[in-house]
Enzyme design. Structure first.
Site, PDB file in Angstrom:
ATOM      1  N   LYS A 186      -6.503 -29.310  16.419  1.00  0.00           N
ATOM      2  CA  LYS A 186      -7.614 -30.075  15.857  1.00  0.00           C
ATOM      3  C   LYS A 186      -8.088 -29.496  14.508  1.00  0.00           C
ATOM      4  CE  LYS A 186      -8.250 -33.194  19.170  1.00  0.00           C
ATOM      5  NZ  LYS A 186      -7.282 -33.066  20.289  1.00  0.00           N
TER       6      LYS A 186
HETATM    7  C1  LIG Z   1      -7.777 -33.655  21.822  1.00  0.00           C
HETATM    8  C2  LIG Z   1      -8.561 -34.781  22.360  1.00  0.00           C
HETATM    9  C3  LIG Z   1      -9.373 -34.681  23.511  1.00  0.00           C
HETATM   10  C4  LIG Z   1      -9.320 -33.524  24.437  1.00  0.00           C
HETATM   11  O1  LIG Z   1      -9.556 -32.291  23.903  1.00  0.00           O
HETATM   12  P1  LIG Z   1      -8.947 -30.964  24.588  1.00  0.00           P
HETATM   13  O2  LIG Z   1      -9.738 -29.899  23.885  1.00  0.00           O
HETATM   14  O3  LIG Z   1      -7.488 -30.911  24.247  1.00  0.00           O
HETATM   15  O4  LIG Z   1      -9.225 -31.030  26.027  1.00  0.00           O
HETATM   16  C5  LIG Z   1     -10.169 -35.757  23.873  1.00  0.00           C
HETATM   17  N1  LIG Z   1     -10.159 -36.893  23.168  1.00  0.00           N
HETATM   18  C6  LIG Z   1      -9.387 -37.054  22.085  1.00  0.00           C
HETATM   19  C7  LIG Z   1      -9.422 -38.347  21.344  1.00  0.00           C
HETATM   20  C8  LIG Z   1      -8.539 -36.017  21.658  1.00  0.00           C
HETATM   21  O5  LIG Z   1      -7.746 -36.199  20.593  1.00  0.00           O
END
Ligand SMILES: *Cc1c(COP(=O)(O)O)cnc(C)c1O
Length: 399
Positions: A186
């Site tokens: 991210k």
């Molecule tokens: C990455 C993501 C999540 C989940 O996040 P994690 O930290 O990997 O559990 C939820 N929603 C969206 C749209 C994502 O891209």
């Protein structure tokens, strides 16, 4: 979404402060922690960055969704509307707390289509979860207005849009609360981690207590063991090392996004030479976190043809309609109601009665948009060679 590209001295400094105290836990350890509270500081700075009054750090973006849904009081018997183009985590969280995800269409923003929401609202609808996919906003002002009209809270899944704004307001700060992911890919990363922001002190208090086994976090002479409890909770606590990394990343977030914007503008200019190309609607260019450049061809066939040429030039684009983790029609485990539980819950009641059924053809507008859509991720460090390859491929496409 490349927070992992910029690790450096900033993170190291915060991490070393934690290691010097030896305290990895965000609570307690009075004297020994020497006043160092990295997770708490990360929460305070993140709340300020997003113009919110409260932020709750948790272990992941998935945990953030679950904790937020629980704090909003959502559970079995409730329906939650979200979009058919998102990462599976969005609806996994809804199912895991026992509620039913109801899928609505996306529009030209590639996010939840306000025009389809009211078609999906029933007397069981208790929450709406728009997802700001790929760093750019949903029509969140319209969605919030629909929520207000029907008295349904909006939870913004902002996992992919840290540093993204609409009309000067940070995404995630429009609805009742907004959730973020700091996983390894991210825009801001703590390896694993997440955050929930809100301006509702009551809601934040519930999240804070639920994420830490119900601890009321009162100042009391008996210490943590003597804390009161209003309800049961679980453990979704972020650790100090993650808070430390988050602080280092947050200091550099704006410059990371500025670099992404420059790279994105360069790539977008190159892509605009593709005959018939158009670009995703970005409601506020100034607020784009620029983690992707997304372009559309007039038809699905044309988009396939263009991508074949791009692939032949070793610079294939992502077509999310072919991606099995982000698009409704490919979620065979959801459509097939596959659960690990003996009873089949949450797809079936404990007495075996089926609660949910999904139709693979339920989202024709989403299909029509996604099959025409291609995109490239934007990084901080991008090779000139990558741009040159794409340029060459486009000459071939136009020929
Ligand atoms: C990455 C993501 C999540 C989940 O996040 P994690 O930290 O990997 O559990 C939820 N929603 C969206 C749209 C994502 O891209």
């Amino acid at each position: 979404m490349p927070g992992y590209e910029i690790f450096g001295e900033e993170e190291r400094r915060h991490i070393n402060e934690v290691l010097d105290t030896g305290v990895l836990f965000r609570y307690e350890f009075g004297e020994q922690r020497k006043g160092i509270h990295k997770v708490r500081e990360f929460e305070e700075k993140f709340a300020a960055y997003t113009s919110s009054t409260h932020a709750q750090a948790v272990t992941s973006g998935s945990a953030a969704l679950k904790v937020a849904l629980m704090a909003l009081g959502i559970g079995p018997g409730d329906e939650v509307i979200t979009q058919g183009f998102t990462f599976v985590a969005t609806w996994e969280a809804i199912l895991e707390i026992g509620a039913v995800p109801v899928f609505a269409e996306i529009d030209d923003t590639l996010n939840l289509d306000p025009d389809d929401i009211e078609n999906k609202i029933t007397d069981k609808t208790k929450c709406i979860v728009p997802v700001h996919m790929m760093g750019a906003p949903a029509r969140i002002e319209e969605i919030v207005a629909i929520g207000e009209k029907h008295n349904i809270p909006i939870l913004e899944d902002t996992a992919q849009a840290t540093g993204g704004y609409l009309h000067g307001r940070h995404l995630g700060s429009f609805g009742a609360c907004g959730t973020f992911s700091f996983d390894s890919v991210k825009t801001l990363t703590t390896g694993e981690g997440g955050m929930i922001i809100t301006r509702n002190a009551d809601l934040w208090r519930k999240m804070s207590e639920y994420h830490d086994h119900g601890h009321d976090h009162a100042e009391n002479p008996g210490g943590r063991g003597a804390d009161g409890r209003r309800f049961f909770g679980s453990n979704y606590r972020m650790m100090e090392l993650q808070g430390a990394i988050g602080l280092g990343q947050l200091e550099k977030l704006d410059s990371l996004i500025a670099t992404q914007r420059t790279n994105k503008a360069r790539l977008k200019k190159i892509l605009s030479d593709i005959p018939g190309v158009s670009f995703r609607t970005i409601l506020d260019e100034a607020g784009d976190n620029a983690s992707f450049v997304t372009f559309l061809l007039p038809t699905a066939d044309e988009s396939r043809r263009v991508n074949e040429v791009l692939r032949a030039h070793d610079c294939g684009a992502i077509n999310f309609s072919e991606n099995s983790w982000h698009y409704y029609t490919h979620w065979e485990h959801l459509l097939g109601e596959k659960s690990v539980t003996r009873s089949g819950y949450p797809f079936a009641d404990v007495d075996g009665r089926r609660r949910i059924h999904y139709d693979v053809d339920a989202l024709p507008k989403t299909a029509a948009i996604l099959t025409r859509t291609l995109c490239y991720p934007i990084n901080v460090k991008m090779d000139d060679a990558h741009f040159e390859k794409i340029k060459k491929a486009i000459v071939a496409i136009s020929a």
